[in-house]
Design an enzyme around this catalytic site. Structure first.
Site, PDB file in Angstrom:
ATOM      1  N   GLU A  28       0.830  -1.221   0.000  1.00  0.00           N
ATOM      2  CA  GLU A  28       0.000   0.000   0.000  1.00  0.00           C
ATOM      3  C   GLU A  28       0.862   1.268   0.000  1.00  0.00           C
ATOM      4  O   GLU A  28       2.078   1.196   0.186  1.00  0.00           O
ATOM      5  CB  GLU A  28      -0.940   0.001   1.206  1.00  0.00           C
ATOM      6  CG  GLU A  28      -0.213  -0.040   2.544  1.00  0.00           C
ATOM      7  CD  GLU A  28      -0.900   0.776   3.619  1.00  0.00           C
ATOM      8  OE1 GLU A  28      -1.160   1.978   3.384  1.00  0.00           O
ATOM      9  OE2 GLU A  28      -1.146   0.225   4.703  1.00  0.00           O
ATOM     10  N   LYS A  89      -5.088  10.892   1.081  1.00  0.00           N
ATOM     11  CA  LYS A  89      -5.259   9.555   1.661  1.00  0.00           C
ATOM     12  C   LYS A  89      -6.510   8.954   1.022  1.00  0.00           C
ATOM     13  O   LYS A  89      -7.618   9.478   1.179  1.00  0.00           O
ATOM     14  CB  LYS A  89      -5.415   9.665   3.181  1.00  0.00           C
ATOM     15  CG  LYS A  89      -5.673   8.323   3.853  1.00  0.00           C
ATOM     16  CD  LYS A  89      -5.816   8.477   5.363  1.00  0.00           C
ATOM     17  CE  LYS A  89      -6.450   7.234   5.963  1.00  0.00           C
ATOM     18  NZ  LYS A  89      -6.782   7.393   7.378  1.00  0.00           N
ATOM     19  N   VAL A 109      -5.451   0.317   3.042  1.00  0.00           N
ATOM     20  CA  VAL A 109      -5.651  -1.130   2.904  1.00  0.00           C
ATOM     21  C   VAL A 109      -6.867  -1.391   2.012  1.00  0.00           C
ATOM     22  O   VAL A 109      -6.805  -2.206   1.084  1.00  0.00           O
ATOM     23  CB  VAL A 109      -5.816  -1.792   4.290  1.00  0.00           C
ATOM     24  CG1 VAL A 109      -6.318  -3.226   4.173  1.00  0.00           C
ATOM     25  CG2 VAL A 109      -4.492  -1.738   5.056  1.00  0.00           C
ATOM     26  N   ASP A 141     -16.771   5.792  14.096  1.00  0.00           N
ATOM     27  CA  ASP A 141     -15.580   5.652  13.257  1.00  0.00           C
ATOM     28  C   ASP A 141     -15.141   4.193  13.164  1.00  0.00           C
ATOM     29  O   ASP A 141     -14.506   3.651  14.069  1.00  0.00           O
ATOM     30  CB  ASP A 141     -14.450   6.529  13.805  1.00  0.00           C
ATOM     31  CG  ASP A 141     -13.292   6.632  12.829  1.00  0.00           C
ATOM     32  OD1 ASP A 141     -13.246   5.860  11.855  1.00  0.00           O
ATOM     33  OD2 ASP A 141     -12.421   7.503  13.049  1.00  0.00           O
ATOM     34  N   SER A 143     -13.258   1.752  10.265  1.00  0.00           N
ATOM     35  CA  SER A 143     -12.524   1.853   8.999  1.00  0.00           C
ATOM     36  C   SER A 143     -13.190   1.064   7.873  1.00  0.00           C
ATOM     37  O   SER A 143     -13.681  -0.056   8.083  1.00  0.00           O
ATOM     38  CB  SER A 143     -11.104   1.334   9.187  1.00  0.00           C
ATOM     39  OG  SER A 143     -10.439   1.297   7.950  1.00  0.00           O
ATOM     40  N   ALA A 144     -13.149   1.666   6.680  1.00  0.00           N
ATOM     41  CA  ALA A 144     -13.635   0.965   5.476  1.00  0.00           C
ATOM     42  C   ALA A 144     -12.766  -0.248   5.141  1.00  0.00           C
ATOM     43  O   ALA A 144     -13.158  -1.070   4.311  1.00  0.00           O
ATOM     44  CB  ALA A 144     -13.669   1.932   4.294  1.00  0.00           C
ATOM     45  N   ASP A 145     -11.610  -0.364   5.790  1.00  0.00           N
ATOM     46  CA  ASP A 145     -10.794  -1.578   5.591  1.00  0.00           C
ATOM     47  C   ASP A 145     -11.594  -2.826   5.955  1.00  0.00           C
ATOM     48  O   ASP A 145     -11.461  -3.868   5.305  1.00  0.00           O
ATOM     49  CB  ASP A 145      -9.547  -1.549   6.493  1.00  0.00           C
ATOM     50  CG  ASP A 145      -8.515  -0.500   6.081  1.00  0.00           C
ATOM     51  OD1 ASP A 145      -8.721   0.161   5.046  1.00  0.00           O
ATOM     52  OD2 ASP A 145      -7.515  -0.357   6.813  1.00  0.00           O
ATOM     53  N   LYS A 162      -3.914  -1.603  14.873  1.00  0.00           N
ATOM     54  CA  LYS A 162      -3.205  -0.632  15.682  1.00  0.00           C
ATOM     55  C   LYS A 162      -3.816  -0.587  17.066  1.00  0.00           C
ATOM     56  O   LYS A 162      -5.032  -0.702  17.225  1.00  0.00           O
ATOM     57  CB  LYS A 162      -3.338   0.757  15.046  1.00  0.00           C
ATOM     58  CG  LYS A 162      -2.602   0.899  13.762  1.00  0.00           C
ATOM     59  CD  LYS A 162      -3.238   1.959  12.880  1.00  0.00           C
ATOM     60  CE  LYS A 162      -4.510   1.449  12.233  1.00  0.00           C
ATOM     61  NZ  LYS A 162      -5.215   2.456  11.468  1.00  0.00           N
TER      62      LYS A 162
HETATM   63  N1  PSU Z   1      -1.652   1.807  10.326  1.00  0.00           N
HETATM   64  C1  PSU Z   1      -0.405   2.331  10.350  1.00  0.00           C
HETATM   65  N2  PSU Z   1      -0.039   3.202   9.393  1.00  0.00           N
HETATM   66  C2  PSU Z   1      -0.895   3.566   8.404  1.00  0.00           C
HETATM   67  C3  PSU Z   1      -2.220   3.006   8.385  1.00  0.00           C
HETATM   68  C4  PSU Z   1      -2.542   2.144   9.361  1.00  0.00           C
HETATM   69  O1  PSU Z   1       0.367   2.026  11.227  1.00  0.00           O
HETATM   70  O2  PSU Z   1      -0.505   4.354   7.559  1.00  0.00           O
HETATM   71  C5  PSU Z   1      -3.152   3.376   7.273  1.00  0.00           C
HETATM   72  C6  PSU Z   1      -3.474   2.150   6.412  1.00  0.00           C
HETATM   73  O3  PSU Z   1      -3.372   2.546   5.052  1.00  0.00           O
HETATM   74  C7  PSU Z   1      -4.920   1.826   6.759  1.00  0.00           C
HETATM   75  C8  PSU Z   1      -5.466   3.204   7.069  1.00  0.00           C
HETATM   76  O4  PSU Z   1      -5.612   1.202   5.713  1.00  0.00           O
HETATM   77  O5  PSU Z   1      -4.418   3.809   7.805  1.00  0.00           O
HETATM   78  C9  PSU Z   1      -6.758   3.158   7.832  1.00  0.00           C
HETATM   79  O6  PSU Z   1      -7.294   4.435   7.874  1.00  0.00           O
HETATM   80  P1  PSU Z   1      -8.827   4.667   8.302  1.00  0.00           P
HETATM   81  O7  PSU Z   1      -8.877   4.228   9.735  1.00  0.00           O
HETATM   82  O8  PSU Z   1      -9.049   6.124   8.107  1.00  0.00           O
HETATM   83  O9  PSU Z   1      -9.660   3.797   7.404  1.00  0.00           O
HETATM   84 MN    MN Z   2     -11.933   6.249  10.120  1.00  0.00          MN
END
Ligand code: PSU
Ligand code: MN
Length: 310
Positions: A28, A89, A109, A141, A143-145, A162
């Protein structure tokens, strides 16, 4: 021809790899544009590609450059994402805007899984997946992941979620979405900077072959969606649990105080945690993602053997 092909630029090495059913590992680029500072971001991105190659697979770092979807960024494009300020992003939601408006994006992701699916790449290495945030009951909140893991047929090799997330709720969502979560050499779901989150996994694999078999079985059975292979950070790079936890709490407090929400929150928290741990978290991040690239290459090699019927 599918409609999407006209939006894609697949680099020659990856195209040859796809043509001859060679092992390929997707990587990614949000980690480059938003996850790490310069120059650690570009150093890490380049060493991930090197590790994948040394272990018999072809790397394909995904990203969007001036409206073109890149399946395999070249070095110059990676440098561009690493150094430029207004890189977007890009998660699933953002793809039409970034591509349609000719912008440049680092892919999360979720977006990297989508691009992998377009290309037919089944293995993807990253640091950590997004998940259910600690205050999700209030912020909504999530994540769309996680949604993407319920859709796209890609195995995501990561070091768990995380520690800024609610790991228990994240695992609940993944269960609901039918996503196998496999502990690699462990019965505990890892917490990114540390080897264990205190949450158990119900599936365990101890070799790349076992991971490949589970992947092949899932998709042969038309059980669409992704797989999480949770690979704990190597013990020698593990961050101090208490210090990390304190740093996370402080970072969450700062985010709340500054009214940080939506897509900005993950990069904001990661940056604050790095500051509060005086860089220990960044060193851990770099080590774990390299370890994931290594395992991903090994899994890709085994998976392509199964696909080629050998
Ligand atoms: N975890 C990390 N570094 C990152 C991310 C996650 O330690 O850069 C990034 C990844 O690309 C993950 C995204 O898909 O954050 C998730 O963001 P969000 O929670 O906004 O969906
Ligand atoms: Mn989010």
């Amino acid at each position: 021809m599918n409609n999407f092909t006209k939006y894609l630029d697949i680099n020659k090495e990856v195209l040859d790899g796809l043509r001859y059913y060679m092992p390929i590992v997707a990587l990614e680029s949000t980690i480059i544009s938003h996850g790490m500072p310069y120059p650690e971001n570009i150093e890490t991105a380049l060493s991930l590609e090197k590790i994948v190659r040394e272990n018999g697979a072809i790397p394909a770092t995904m990203g969007i450059i001036k409206g073109r979807i890149k399946i395999g960024l070249n070095r110059e494009e990676m440098e561009f994402l690493a150094k430029t300020k207004d890189i977007v992003k890009t998660s699933r939601r953002d793809i039409p805007y970034v591509v349609g408006m000719g912008l440049s994006g680092g892919t999360t992701v979720a977006a990297t899984m989508i691009f992998s699916q377009y290309a037919g790449i089944r293995v993807f290495a990253t640091g950590g997946i997004g998940g259910v945030h600690r205050n999700a009951a209030k912020s909504f909140d999530i994540s769309a992941d996680l949604t993407e893991l319920s859709n796209s047929n890609v195995a995501v090799i990561c070091s768990g979620g995380k520690a800024i997330l609610d790991i228990g709720l994240t695992l609940e969502r993944l269960e609901t979405f039918g996503v196998p979560v496999i502990g690699y050499g462990t019965d505990d779901f890892p917490a990114f900077y540390t080897r264990s989150s205190g949450h158990k996994v119900v599936m365990r694999a101890d070799s790349p072959q076992e991971c490949a078999k589970i992947m092949k079985t899932k998709w042969d059975l038309d059980l669409d969606g992704g797989i999480v292979v949770a690979n704990p950070i190597p013990a020698e790079y593990e961050a101090h649990r208490d210090i990390t936890e304190k740093a996370i709490e402080l970072a969450l407090y700062e985010a709340d105080k500054n009214g940080i929400t939506g897509k900005s929150i993950t990069p904001f928290l990661l940056d604050k945690i790095k500051e509060f741990t005086t860089g220990e978290s960044l060193a851990a991040n770099m080590a774990l993602v390299k370890n994931n690239a290594l395992l991903a290459a090994q899994i890709a090699v085994e998976y392509s053997k199964l696909e080629n019927g050998s």
